[in-house]
Structures are given as structure tokens and as C-alpha cells.
Design an enzyme around this catalytic site. Structure first.
Site, mmCIF file in Angstrom:
data_model
loop_
_atom_site.group_PDB
_atom_site.id
_atom_site.type_symbol
_atom_site.label_atom_id
_atom_site.label_comp_id
_atom_site.label_asym_id
_atom_site.label_seq_id
_atom_site.Cartn_x
_atom_site.Cartn_y
_atom_site.Cartn_z
ATOM 1 N N ARG A 55 -7.875 -4.025 -3.494
ATOM 2 C CA ARG A 55 -7.308 -2.890 -4.232
ATOM 3 C C ARG A 55 -8.218 -2.551 -5.410
ATOM 4 O O ARG A 55 -7.984 -2.980 -6.535
ATOM 5 C CB ARG A 55 -5.890 -3.226 -4.700
ATOM 6 N N CYS A 89 0.827 -1.213 0.000
ATOM 7 C CA CYS A 89 0.000 0.000 0.000
ATOM 8 C C CYS A 89 0.858 1.258 0.000
ATOM 9 O O CYS A 89 0.526 2.255 -0.648
ATOM 10 C CB CYS A 89 -0.934 0.011 1.207
#
Length: 214
Positions: A128, A51
Site C-alpha cells: 500500500r 482495498c
């Protein structure tokens, strides 16, 4: 008591509206989206390695998105304090500042609204997801990646350009299209239009597949 079924937004739908606290203050999505394209993306959690690379990638491309009338908005199922601490830590360690708003979705309401929370992958972390909305607030593109695979920034940028170019020139984009490549023009819908096409200077692969430079 039956659990409420929430339908995930699809391409062509209006983007679900919401109000939420973010790292830049409280925002109403429809107001943030108005008049601009928006890339809205979720990440599984703050202070995680993949991330961090992704959010840094978006931050480093801020000029590209600004130059193409596109705003960014991130999200994860973390508190606002966690977001702020992560933003600060990344800036201190790498010099990269996440200036775009990051939604603090601790209640998971926004994640569920956008189908970012997928129980088969995780019940507590958003996958995601990437949603691209046009200036009218319509969902134009959706991408999903699992927790363990980072996104491709070049592809996100390419799709923004492809959507904007398609809208401007009323055309379609072939496989692997890049700015400067030829585009596909709509197929003729009448015999008369077909005859006109045969006399045109378009690059004709077949009567239904023709390309041109723009």
C-alpha cells in the site's frame, strides 16, 4: 545474466513517467500530472476487503481532492477486466463509484518502477504505497503500508494541505499541524536577521524555532 536494478523514486525526484491502460482509458502519467497535484496509490488486489475500504475512502473524498487541485490514481497488479468488474461490483453493493483511473499493471512494470512491489512482503501483490506529486511532477511525499494495514485518509488529506500550504507561504509545519494552526518560519541565517527576529512579533520558542499565524 544480471537482473536489472531499478532504483525506487525518492522525495525530490521527478516522478517516473509511464503509459498504461486504466479504467478511464490509456494515460500517460506526466500528462495526467501536469498542472495538478497527484496522489498515486497502489493496492494489493481487486476484490479484497481492506482495498475496497481504501478505494471507497478515496472515492468519497473526490470533492476534497478536486477542490485542492489534486487528482487521484490507483494501481494494482490486476487486469483491466478485473478492475472494471470490481468497480462495478462495489458500485452495485455500496453505491460508491471509483471515478478516478486505476492502472492495470498486470506486467508489474509500473509497480517495479515505483518500488510498490516489495518481495519481502509479497512477490505478486503491490504494497500500500502512496506517492504525492506536485504540479511540476516532483515526488513530494512517500508513504508505505503493509498488506494488512489500511491507510489513514485523514493523514493523506492533511499532508496534501500541509505541502500546498508550505509551498504557498514558504514555511514548515510543526508536529500534528492542521489547517488554522501556526506554522514554523525559516530560521535566520545571519546575525542581522537574528536581530530582526528578536524585534518581531513572532511566537518565539527559541531563536531558531519561531511560529506565526497565516
Amino acid at each position: 545474466m544480471e537482473e536489472k536494478v531499478i532504483l525506487m523514486p525518492r522525495i525530490g525526484d521527478m516522478a517516473p513517467d509511464f503509459e498504461a491502460g486504466t479504467t478511464t482509458g490509456k494515460l500517460k502519467f506526466s500528462e495526467y500530472n501536469k498542472g495538478s497535484w497527484v496522489v498515486f496509490f497502489s493496492h494489493p488486489a481487486d476484490f479484497t476487503p481492506v482495498c475496497t475500504t481504501e478505494m471507497s475512502g478515496f472515492a468519497l473524498e473526490k470533492e476534497f481532492f478536486a477542490n485542492h487541485n489534486t487528482k487521484l490514481m490507483g494501481l494494482s497488479i490486476d487486469s483491466i477486466h478485473s478492475h472494471i468488474a470490481w468497480v462495478n461490483a462495489v458500485q452495485e453493493k455500496t453505491g460508491v463509484l471509483f471515478e478516478f483511473p486505476i492502472v492495470a499493471d498486470i506486467t508489474m512494470e509500473v509497480s517495479k518502477l515505483y518500488g510498490m512491489l516489495q518481495p519481502g512482503e509479497s512477490e505478486t501483490a503491490a504494497v500500500r504505497a502512496v506517492f504525492i506529486m506536485d504540479p511540476e511532477g516532483k515526488v513530494r511525499l512517500i508513504m508505505y503500508y503493509p498488506l494488512n494495514v489500511g491507510r489513514n485518509m485523514a493523514e493523506i488529506k492533511r499532508t496534501v494541505l500541509a505541502l500546498q500550504t508550505s509551498d504557498e507561504h514558504k514555511c514548515a509545519m510543526p508536529l500534528d499541524w492542521q489547517p488554522g494552526d501556526k506554522v514554523i518560519v525559516p530560521a535566520p541565517k545571519t546575525i542581522e536577521a537574528l536581530a530582526e527576529r528578536k524585534k518581531s512579533d513572532l511566537e518565539m520558542v527559541d531563536w531558531y524555532l519561531a511560529k506565526k499565524s497565516i
